[in-house]
Scaffold this motif. Sequence first.
Motif, mmCIF file in Angstrom:
data_model
loop_
_atom_site.group_PDB
_atom_site.id
_atom_site.type_symbol
_atom_site.label_atom_id
_atom_site.label_comp_id
_atom_site.label_asym_id
_atom_site.label_seq_id
_atom_site.Cartn_x
_atom_site.Cartn_y
_atom_site.Cartn_z
ATOM 1 N N UNK A 192 0.875 -1.180 0.000
ATOM 2 C CA UNK A 192 0.000 0.000 0.000
ATOM 3 C C UNK A 192 0.910 1.228 0.000
ATOM 4 N N UNK A 193 0.676 2.133 -0.939
ATOM 5 C CA UNK A 193 1.551 3.287 -1.077
ATOM 6 C C UNK A 193 0.884 4.569 -0.596
ATOM 7 N N UNK A 194 1.693 5.378 0.079
ATOM 8 C CA UNK A 194 1.344 6.761 0.386
ATOM 9 C C UNK A 194 2.160 7.622 -0.568
ATOM 10 N N UNK A 195 1.531 8.575 -1.231
ATOM 11 C CA UNK A 195 2.296 9.403 -2.167
ATOM 12 C C UNK A 195 1.600 10.742 -2.362
ATOM 13 N N UNK A 196 2.289 11.610 -3.096
ATOM 14 C CA UNK A 196 1.772 12.942 -3.369
ATOM 15 C C UNK A 196 0.853 12.925 -4.589
ATOM 16 N N UNK A 197 0.240 14.068 -4.851
ATOM 17 C CA UNK A 197 -0.580 14.213 -6.044
ATOM 18 C C UNK A 197 0.297 14.076 -7.288
ATOM 19 N N UNK A 199 1.086 15.759 -9.787
ATOM 20 C CA UNK A 199 1.852 16.882 -10.316
ATOM 21 C C UNK A 199 3.153 17.116 -9.545
ATOM 22 N N UNK A 200 3.301 16.489 -8.406
ATOM 23 C CA UNK A 200 4.489 16.691 -7.581
ATOM 24 C C UNK A 200 5.693 15.953 -8.152
ATOM 25 N N UNK A 201 6.878 16.545 -7.984
ATOM 26 C CA UNK A 201 8.096 15.949 -8.494
ATOM 27 C C UNK A 201 8.392 14.558 -7.962
ATOM 28 N N UNK A 202 8.334 14.323 -6.621
ATOM 29 C CA UNK A 202 8.606 12.970 -6.116
ATOM 30 C C UNK A 202 7.660 11.916 -6.694
ATOM 31 N N UNK A 203 6.385 12.270 -6.862
ATOM 32 C CA UNK A 203 5.417 11.320 -7.431
ATOM 33 C C UNK A 203 5.778 11.010 -8.888
ATOM 34 N N UNK A 204 6.143 12.041 -9.644
ATOM 35 C CA UNK A 204 6.512 11.821 -11.044
ATOM 36 C C UNK A 204 7.740 10.920 -11.153
ATOM 37 N N UNK A 205 8.716 11.161 -10.267
ATOM 38 C CA UNK A 205 9.926 10.346 -10.279
ATOM 39 C C UNK A 205 9.606 8.890 -9.980
ATOM 40 N N UNK A 206 8.783 8.663 -8.956
ATOM 41 C CA UNK A 206 8.443 7.294 -8.562
ATOM 42 C C UNK A 206 7.609 6.607 -9.639
ATOM 43 N N UNK A 207 6.624 7.303 -10.176
ATOM 44 C CA UNK A 207 5.794 6.709 -11.234
ATOM 45 C C UNK A 207 6.661 6.287 -12.420
ATOM 46 N N UNK A 222 -3.308 9.418 -0.990
ATOM 47 C CA UNK A 222 -2.733 10.522 -1.765
ATOM 48 C C UNK A 222 -2.853 11.818 -0.972
ATOM 49 N N UNK A 223 -1.728 12.503 -0.789
ATOM 50 C CA UNK A 223 -1.701 13.707 0.041
ATOM 51 C C UNK A 223 -1.075 14.857 -0.730
ATOM 52 N N UNK A 224 -1.118 16.038 -0.108
ATOM 53 C CA UNK A 224 -0.600 17.236 -0.764
ATOM 54 C C UNK A 224 0.408 17.975 0.107
#
Length: 299
Positions: A192-197, A199-207, A222-224
């Motif tokens: 189960x993952x916790x991640x940002x929206x 548009x966020x840089x860390x989320x884009x990197x992980x995706x 999903x948090x902001x």
Amino acid sequence: MELRHLQHFVAVAEDRHFTRAAERLMVSQSGLSASIRALERELQTPLFVRTTRRVTLTEAGRALLGEAERILAQVRAAHEAVAAVQGVLRGTLSLGTEQCIAGVHVAGLLAAFRRRHPDVEIRLRQAGSGALADEVAAGRLDLAFAYRTRADTDLLRSVGLTSEPMTVLCHPEHPLAARGAAVTPGDLGGEVFVDFHPDWGPRRTTDAAFAAAGVRRTVALEVNDVHSLLDLVDENLGVAVVPQHFRHKRPSLTPLPLKGTGEAEYETVALLPAERATSPAARALMTLLTSGDEDTDQP
């Protein structure tokens, strides 16, 4: 076409309301309406759809908005450039940033900038990297500190700040913590993952890293903001993949190196408009950042 017509048009487009825009511009509503009508007559097309409840842009209005914002930004930059030549930096510094960006301590940098240039008004906007890149390219921001989201263009250039690997954070009682070793995207396939929206840089990197590894993942929480993400992981509700420096923000969590991602790294940059369109205030901020005179690194 007069500059004031463009200024009035942009204000109405931003507020989606004639009365609020008139109050902000400190002009009469009738005068504002007349200015918009004059612009529409000159362009021979409606720019707004007006109803009793709201005002929305037409297709022609949307096309004009980006150009109008760039024109006004260039005019503002011209005024500020003349003031800078005269030895005084004035005007506005409009800055955007992601939360907890690596490579720069934004608050410390702005404090140092204000001490040096007290006549410059500082405006700060926090958003995801995609939105920040669009804002700089459109001239709504002078510069932004963000994740590298795209290659340089005629409207947007980037100056590298730092890069770092991504790290998995989990609760110390999570089964992954007992391994005490690096993990791969394949090891995390059922988590189960916790991640940002998105548009966020860390989320884009992980995706991008998981897509490159051919591993599908679902972000259930999903948090902001950074602290909410850390709180959820701290309650053992999921794991998070974050830039390495995040591990120092919550020492109670267990960090695990992430491998097998094709050397994917989180790269942060300063996003600026084309050299000719960069404002004197943005140049001064970048000079301060790169001079090493101030303690402006992110702790």
